[in-house]
Scaffold this active site. Structure first.
Site, PDB file in Angstrom:
ATOM      1  CG  HIS A  63      -0.326   0.081   2.527  1.00 50.44           C
ATOM      2  ND1 HIS A  63       0.547  -0.871   3.000  1.00 50.44           N
ATOM      3  CD2 HIS A  63      -0.419   1.029   3.510  1.00 50.44           C
ATOM      4  CE1 HIS A  63       0.947  -0.532   4.214  1.00 50.44           C
ATOM      5  NE2 HIS A  63       0.386   0.614   4.544  1.00 50.44           N
ATOM      6  CG  HIS A  65      -0.140   4.400   4.858  1.00 48.19           C
ATOM      7  ND1 HIS A  65      -0.866   3.588   5.701  1.00 48.19           N
ATOM      8  CD2 HIS A  65      -0.962   5.452   4.558  1.00 48.19           C
ATOM      9  CE1 HIS A  65      -2.061   4.120   5.903  1.00 48.19           C
ATOM     10  NE2 HIS A  65      -2.145   5.241   5.211  1.00 48.19           N
ATOM     11  CG  ASP A  67       4.840   3.039   7.294  1.00 47.55           C
ATOM     12  OD1 ASP A  67       3.937   3.410   6.507  1.00 47.55           O
ATOM     13  OD2 ASP A  67       4.626   2.247   8.230  1.00 47.55           O
ATOM     14  CG  HIS A  68       4.318   0.083   3.975  1.00 49.14           C
ATOM     15  ND1 HIS A  68       4.332  -1.265   4.244  1.00 49.14           N
ATOM     16  CD2 HIS A  68       3.869   0.684   5.114  1.00 49.14           C
ATOM     17  CE1 HIS A  68       3.890  -1.467   5.487  1.00 49.14           C
ATOM     18  NE2 HIS A  68       3.603  -0.302   6.026  1.00 49.14           N
ATOM     19  CG  HIS A 140      -4.178  -0.405   6.244  1.00 47.48           C
ATOM     20  ND1 HIS A 140      -4.070  -0.385   7.610  1.00 47.48           N
ATOM     21  CD2 HIS A 140      -3.166   0.408   5.791  1.00 47.48           C
ATOM     22  CE1 HIS A 140      -3.063   0.403   7.963  1.00 47.48           C
ATOM     23  NE2 HIS A 140      -2.515   0.898   6.892  1.00 47.48           N
ATOM     24  CG  ASP A 211       0.519  -1.670   7.368  1.00 44.15           C
ATOM     25  OD1 ASP A 211       1.415  -2.525   7.289  1.00 44.15           O
ATOM     26  OD2 ASP A 211       0.718  -0.483   7.669  1.00 44.15           O
ATOM     27  CG  HIS A 269       3.791  -2.852  10.260  1.00 40.25           C
ATOM     28  ND1 HIS A 269       2.883  -2.155  11.005  1.00 40.25           N
ATOM     29  CD2 HIS A 269       4.111  -2.043   9.213  1.00 40.25           C
ATOM     30  CE1 HIS A 269       2.642  -0.989  10.421  1.00 40.25           C
ATOM     31  NE2 HIS A 269       3.380  -0.899   9.342  1.00 40.25           N
TER      32      HIS A 269
END
Lengths: 310, 310
Positions: A63, A65, A67-68, A140, A211, A269
Site C-alpha cells: 500500500h 503509506h 513507511d512502505h 486497512h 497492513d 511491523h
C-alpha cells in the site's frame, strides 16, 4: 528460499527497527530476489548486507503509506548507479506508477534498466513456470494488498541407478525419462518415467500480508500456507484501538495463522512502543494460540529448507 | 551557531557517508534550526543525535537531485508524528512544492503543522530582525542555488558599572541607554548611549553552496563570508571530469574560499571513491591553497563562537 527482513517497524523508523521492507531471496530457485515494500532507507539497510540490488527483479508494494514506499526512489536510483541493467517490475496499487514517474522526472533520475509497472488488482497478478502470485485486498485505512506466492511443484529427481538397472543407456533417453516421458529401449522393453523418477517435490507457499486489521481476507489468502508474514502493530491490550487504525494485534495474527492452517507465522511491523523487554511476553501471547510463531527483527534471515523454516 | 553535518556524501549513500543534509543550529540566536538539503535517511541520521525535528522551522533545498531531496517526505511526516505543530517553511527550486504535495497526498500523510513553500529565485529570499538570506544560482547540470545567511549585527552590551558611575539610577533609563537613546539625568547631566554601551557585535556570514562546478557565482555569493560550505566531489586529478558533471574539486573549492576572502572552508559532498586513507592528501591539496580548510564527516559538529570555528 530465504526471507531477509530489512525493516520490521511500523510508522516511523526507530534506532531498532526501520520501516517496512522484506527481501525474498529466490537465488536457488530462479536466481532472483523479490522485494516486498520499500520504506525509507531500505537501500541503507541493504548496504549492511551482501544483497545486490541488481538481483532484485520484482518489487511488490502492499500500500502507499510512506513507511512502505518512501525508499523506492532511492532504491531505484541506486540500482541504476550500481550498473543494474536487468528489467525491474513494480507491482503495486493504483497511483504508484504515476508517483514514481513524477519523482524520477523531477529528480532527473535516468535509469539504466527498463522499469515496468503492474497495477495490482485482486487475483493472479503473475505466473511463470515456477511461481503463481495472487493478490487480495485486505482491510486497512487505504487500499492494501496481501500477496500469496505459490511455488509450483518441482519435478522429481531422475533415479539414475534405477534407470540403468532397467537397461537405459547413458544419453538422451535419460533426459526424456526425467521430463516424464516413457521410453522404449532398443530391445523393445518399455521403461515408465514414474518408475525411475522420484515423486514431485511440493513447492512452498508464502503469504506476505500488508497492513491490515484482523480479517477474513487475510485467512483466505493464507489458506494452507507454509509461511505467513503478518503485521502485529498492537498487542492484545489494545485490540479495539488496533482495528480502528486498520491494524492487527499479535493475537489476531496468530488467529489468522491458526484458521488458515499455516505452518509458520512471522510477525513484523511492530510498533516502537514495544521495547525489547516487552517482546518475550508479546511473542508468548501469540504462541499461546499458534505455537509456530516467530518475531522478526531488522536483518533477521529465515531459511526455508526441507519443508522447515530455520 | 553550530553546524551539524548529517550527510556529507555524493550521489549514493555509503556506509561512511549519507547523502546531503546539514543542520544549522541557531538555538542561542533564534531558538530554531534550519536544515540545508535532505537526502534519504536524514531522519535516520537525526535519530542518532539530540536534534529535535520540531525545532526545524526552515528547510533550504539547493536542487532537486534525489540525493538532496529523497529524505524530505519522511522527515516532514516524522516531524508530524513527533507532535511538531510550529509552521515549517521550505525554500527550494521550482517543482519542489508540487512534488511534496503530490507525495503527501499519495501517501495520505496529514501534517499536524502548517507547511509553507517559497520558490527560490536569485536575490533576498528571507529577512527578519536577525537574518538576511540571499540565494544565487550556481552552475550545475540542473538549476541549483547557493544560500548566504547573514546574521545582522548584535546590539552591544550595556556596561552597567559605567552607567552607574555616571549616576544613572537602576530602572527604565538603563533600558533607554541600551536601546541606543541618550538620556538626561534629574541633575541635568547628559549621558550618551555610546559611552555606556559596548560596540555592536558583528554577526556571522555563512555561505552554503549546493552542487556546482567552479564558478564566479560561488565566489560572489561567498564574498567575505566567515564560513563557506562547498562541495568537493572530485580532486585535482579529475578537474575536467568534475566540470563536465557540474561538480567541483577540493582545489577549486579552496580557490573559491581564497578569492572570496573567506575565513573558513568546510568541504562536503565527497565521492565514495575517496577512501579514508585518501583523505589526508585530499585535505592537504585544498589547504595548500586555503589553509583554513576542514573536511566534514557525517555527524561532525562545528561551533561558531567568538568569531572562530571550533
Amino acid at each position: 528460499m530465504q526471507l531477509h527482513f530489512l525493516g520490521t517497524g511500523a510508522g516511523m523508523p526507530s534506532k531498532e527497527r526501520n520501516t517496512s521492507a522484506l527481501m525474498v531471496k529466490l537465488l536457488d530457485e530462479v536466481s532472483e530476489m523479490w522485494l516486498f515494500d520499500c520504506g525509507e532507507a531500505t537501500q541503507h539497510q541493504i548496504l549492511h548486507t551482501s544483497l545486490k540490488p541488481r538481483k532484485v527483479t520484482k518489487i511488490f508494494i502492499t500500500h502507499l503509506h510512506g513507511d512502505h514506499i518512501f525508499g523506492l526512489p532511492g532504491f531505484l536510483s541506486s540500482r541504476s548507479f550500481q550498473g543494474g541493467d536487468e528489467p525491474l517490475t513494480i507491482f503495486g496499487p493504483s497511483g504508484l506508477q504515476q508517483w514514481i514517474e513524477q519523482t524520477l522526472a523531477l529528480s532527473k533520475t535516468h535509469l539504466t534498466y527498463p522499469l515496468r509497472f503492474v497495477e495490482v488488482q485482486e487475483g493472479i497478478i503473475y505466473e511463470d513456470a515456477h511461481f503463481t502470485i495472487h493478490a487480495k485486498e485486505l482491510r486497512h485505512v487505504v487500499p492494501c494488498y496481501g500477496y500469496r506466492i505459490e511455488q509450483k511443484d518441482l519435478p522429481g529427481e531422475l533415479l539414475i541407478d534405477k534407470a540403468q538397472a532397467l537397461g537405459v543407456p547413458k544419453g538422451p533417453l535419460l533426459g526424456q525419462l526425467k521430463n516424464g516421458h516413457d521410453i522404449v529401449l532398443e530391445n523393445g522393453d518399455v521403461v515408465l518415467a514414474k518408475d525411475v523418477v522420484a515423486p514431485a517435490k511440493k513447492g512452498f507457499t508464502l503469504s506476505v500480508l500488508g497492513d491490515t486489521k484482523y480479517c477474513e481476507e487475510a485467512i483466505q489468502l493464507s489458506m494452507g500456507a507454509d509461511i505467513i508474514v503478518h503485521e502485529a502493530t498492537f498487542d492484545g491490550t489494545t485490540t479495539d484501538l488496533a482495528a480502528s487504525y486498520g491494524h492487527a494485534t499479535n493475537v489476531e495474527a496468530a488467529k489468522v495463522a491458526q484458521q488458515a492452517g499455516a505452518h509458520y507465522l512471522l510477525l513484523n511491523h511492530l510498533s516502537a512502543r514495544f521495547l525489547p523487554y516487552d517482546l518475550p511476553q508479546f511473542l508468548a501471547e501469540a504462541q499461546g494460540i499458534f505455537p509456530n510463531t516467530f518475531l522478526t527483527a531488522d536483518q533477521a534471515v529465515y531459511t526455508w529448507q526441507h519443508n522447515k523454516l530455520f
